[in-house]
Design an enzyme around this catalytic site. Structure first.
Site, mmCIF file in Angstrom:
data_model
loop_
_atom_site.group_PDB
_atom_site.id
_atom_site.type_symbol
_atom_site.label_atom_id
_atom_site.label_comp_id
_atom_site.label_asym_id
_atom_site.label_seq_id
_atom_site.Cartn_x
_atom_site.Cartn_y
_atom_site.Cartn_z
ATOM 1 N N GLU A 169 -19.181 2.142 2.621
ATOM 2 C CA GLU A 169 -18.624 1.690 1.340
ATOM 3 C C GLU A 169 -17.896 0.362 1.487
ATOM 4 O OE1 GLU A 169 -19.225 2.899 -1.484
ATOM 5 O OE2 GLU A 169 -19.779 5.002 -1.237
ATOM 6 N N ARG B 146 -19.298 -2.926 -0.533
ATOM 7 C CA ARG B 146 -18.421 -3.372 -1.619
ATOM 8 C C ARG B 146 -17.591 -4.588 -1.211
ATOM 9 N NH1 ARG B 146 -16.598 1.879 -5.226
ATOM 10 N NH2 ARG B 146 -17.950 3.406 -4.249
ATOM 11 N N ASP C 24 -31.107 7.025 0.231
ATOM 12 C CA ASP C 24 -31.598 5.971 -0.673
ATOM 13 C C ASP C 24 -31.618 4.553 -0.118
ATOM 14 O OD1 ASP C 24 -28.831 5.955 -0.674
ATOM 15 O OD2 ASP C 24 -28.609 6.294 -2.827
ATOM 16 N N GLU D 121 -27.903 3.013 -11.502
ATOM 17 C CA GLU D 121 -29.252 3.015 -10.915
ATOM 18 C C GLU D 121 -30.374 2.937 -11.943
ATOM 19 O OE1 GLU D 121 -26.372 4.111 -8.031
ATOM 20 O OE2 GLU D 121 -26.795 5.099 -9.959
ATOM 21 N N THR E 237 -27.087 -3.351 -2.038
ATOM 22 C CA THR E 237 -27.139 -2.085 -2.775
ATOM 23 C C THR E 237 -25.960 -1.908 -3.724
ATOM 24 O OG1 THR E 237 -27.674 0.266 -2.487
ATOM 25 C CG2 THR E 237 -25.888 -0.640 -1.123
#
Length: 630
Positions: free
Chosen positions: A264, A268, A397, A531, A617
């Site tokens: 994360e 981010r 994913d 998404e 992503t």
């Protein structure tokens, strides 16, 4: 006359006469010796008493201020004891006594001076006091800068060519109106966070206060600020961007004792900072990204080089989630580092970042894969797969996404990444992708040899991935994968359209006569996820079919109607309820991804063209990297 001899006795000295000498003629001398004896006896007793007081009383601050009256009331004794040579310890003790007296005088003087300064302060205005405080703060900051010059400057590298990072205004008035609405939603989300949660990771828009989660170690790292920077810049909200930049410069500190998610924080923070740097050219973002990356490197200190899921930013100690298949690392987490780490090596000249991610790829290439599928769990100690669970949704994913994007970001020179992606997608299509009785194409989950006919909201990104990877597919399958992307987009739109709120659930089933509908209560929530809208945008870019803009607008209207509150935007707990309850969290990815993809959907294609930018992503755009690092 016989000279008296002094003989030691228990540490004292007493007078005696030589043998055979008469004592009578010397009675006056004898009397003087007795007086000396008594005086020495008194002095000796006093010294012993003081010696015991100094060296055998407890060493406690409350005992140090004992009464010194005996010394002060007897100047003669104090002068004798302190000045007479041979009493070394006592001599030093008396020095301490005088120091104590001096200290008392100093305290009195300091007290008087403090009282005088306080009186003078009270005479000053509030503005004068604030100015003095600020001056003192500035002085402290300058002193700290002199002591700690900060990180060394990074080596200069050529800035990749960046194009079309703002504007993109559509020619159609109705589309422009929709885009303006999305910008207004972004303003509301940002302004609410600015007012109620500034510096916190996220916002609780109903409670109107900051929100933290364990992925950031419950520390105030300003995740929403960093995550939103590039969206603000792309939307032309430059004042807001400047506020965020100032916070990053002054407050973003990675030296905190906090355990954070490596995945994360990478997507981010490092992704967000790198994107902000490439868009704006401001060096502070590059420097902060590198500082943070150095804090993540200890996570790779495992027997296999597969990183831990969590790392303490201060100590460098890593660990894995307790629920993850007997201490395994997660495929989507350790497989979603490549884009950012390649750019870190480019910007710093440090090959360690590139080597870490390439080591992961090489290790995976050597491993057997059941049915050609990558399980979601890998033990970083043994290098063995955990339970055989494969998903293109959560846990798996973005691993597949980054294989494709590594190839794209390398200007299509990283053919190894492309081959690995193609092989993985072939196995996924063979074992996981099915068509429902109602004709909906979905991506199931493989669990211990069994296909679970359930698709998560997270898996809906795959429609855009299939379209993005269509060009360059083997065996002339470009058309096939573009069509597959369109089918996934349609299925995910149905998951939205079949709810009361026209917002998609977290997961939906395709069995027992139910299709694209959530069954369990804990799967009916919507937390502002991007998404589905992400896939709409990619499909729009590659087909320009107007239905994708229509579907995106439906989602935007539903978010504005059901998720908007006075203090920002909140997720909802049940998309099938006409009276939904809020979860009271404005996720940072709502500003980073959901609103950005909506804005791009209603912008012209020359804004952030896919020929020049690759989105990580978390929707942070990074420029193509055409300089080989190996």
């Amino acid at each position: 006359m016989t000279t008296p001899a002094l003989l030691p006795l228990s540490g004292r000295r007493i007078p005696t006469l030589s043998p055979g000498a008469s004592s009578f003629p010397h009675h006056r001398a004898t009397l003087r010796l007795s007086e000396k004896f008594i005086l020495l006896l008194i002095l000796s007793a006093f010294i012993t008493l003081c010696f015991g007081a100094f060296f055998f009383l407890p060493d406690n601050s409350k005992h140090k201020r004992f009464d010194l009256g005996a010394f002060h009331t007897s100047p003669l004794l104090s002068s004798i004891l302190c000045l007479k040579p041979g009493y070394g310890r006592m001599y030093r003790a008396c020095g301490w006594i005088f120091e104590e007296e001096s200290l008392r005088d100093k305290i009195r003087a300091d007290h008087e001076r403090a009282l005088q300064e306080a009186k003078e302060k009270l005479r000053k205005s509030r503005e004068e006091l604030q100015a003095e405080i600020q001056t003192e703060k500035n002085k402290v900051m300058e002193d700290l800068k002199k002591k700690d010059p900060g990180p060394k400057p990074l080596p200069p590298v050529p800035m990749p060519k960046v194009v079309s990072v703002s504007d993109g205004e559509p020619p159609e008035p109705d589309v422009k109106e929709k885009r303006d609405k999305i910008r207004e939603m972004m303003k509301h989300a940002w302004d609410s966070y600015r007012q109620y949660g500034w510096g916190h990771n996220e916002l609780k828009p109903l409670a109107k206060k900051g929100h933290s989660t364990n992925i950031f170690g419950n520390s105030q790292l300003g995740a929403t600020i960093v995550d939103a920077l590039d969206t603000l810049y792309i939307m032309g909200l430059h004042e807001e961007f400047k506020d965020g930049q100032e916070w990053v410069e002054q407050n973003l500190d990675f030296g905190v004792n906090a355990e954070v998610s490596v995945f994360e924080v990478n997507i981010r923070f490092i992704g967000g900072l790198l994107a902000a740097y490439y868009l704006s050219g401001q060096e502070v973002f590059k420097l902060k990204a590198v500082q943070l990356a150095e804090k993540l490197l200890p996570a790779f200190n495992t027997p296999t080089g597969i990183p831990w899921a969590m790392v303490n930013l201060k100590s460098g100690v890593g660990r894995n989630w307790g629920w993850a298949s007997a201490g395994s690392s997660i495929l989507a987490e350790f497989g979603t580092l490549h884009m950012e780490f390649v750019h870190l090596t480019y910007l710093t000249g440090n090959p360690a970042y590139y080597q870490k991610v390439m080591h992961i790829r090489k290790l995976l290439a050597k491993m057997d894969r059941p049915n050609g599928l990558y399980p979601n769990y890998l033990n970083p100690r043994t290098g063995r797969w955990g339970q055989h669970h494969t998903s293109v949704g959560g846990l798996g994913d973005s691993f597949y996404e980054y294989l494709l994007k590594a190839w794209l970001m390398s200007d299509k020179t990283d053919t190894e990444a492309r081959k690995t992606y193609d092989d993985a997608i072939e196995a996924i299509e063979r074992h996981l992708i099915r068509k429902s009785n109602g004709g909906l194409t979905f991506i199931g989950e493989w669990k211990n040899g069994h296909l679970e006919r359930k698709m998560g909201h997270l898996a809906c990104f795959a429609g855009g991935m299939f379209a993005l990877g269509a060009d360059g597919s083997p065996d002339d399958k470009a058309g096939h994968y573009l069509q597959l992307g369109a089918e996934i987009a349609h299925t995910c739109h149905e998951s939205y359209d079949r709810t009361v709120l026209k917002l998609g659930p977290e997961a939906f089933k395709f069995d027992s006569g139910l299709e694209a509908v959530a069954v369990r209560q804990n799967e009916k929530y919507y937390i502002l996820r991007p998404e589905v809208i992400e896939t709409y945008w990619y499909m729009w870019r590659f087909t320009h079919d107007p239905k994708y803009r229509q579907w995106g607008w439906e989602a935007a209207q539903a978010i504005d109607k059901y998720c908007r509150v006075s203090g920002g935007f909140s997720g909802v707990k049940d998309v099938y309820s006409s009276n939904p309850t809020y979860d009271d969290v404005q996720q940072s990815f709502f500003l980073a991804e959901t609103l950005k993809y909506l804005y791009l959907l209603f912008s012209s294609d020359d804004l952030m063209p896919l020929e020049s930018w690759v989105f990580n992503t978390e929707a942070h755009p990074l420029p193509l990297q055409n300089r080989r690092l190996d």
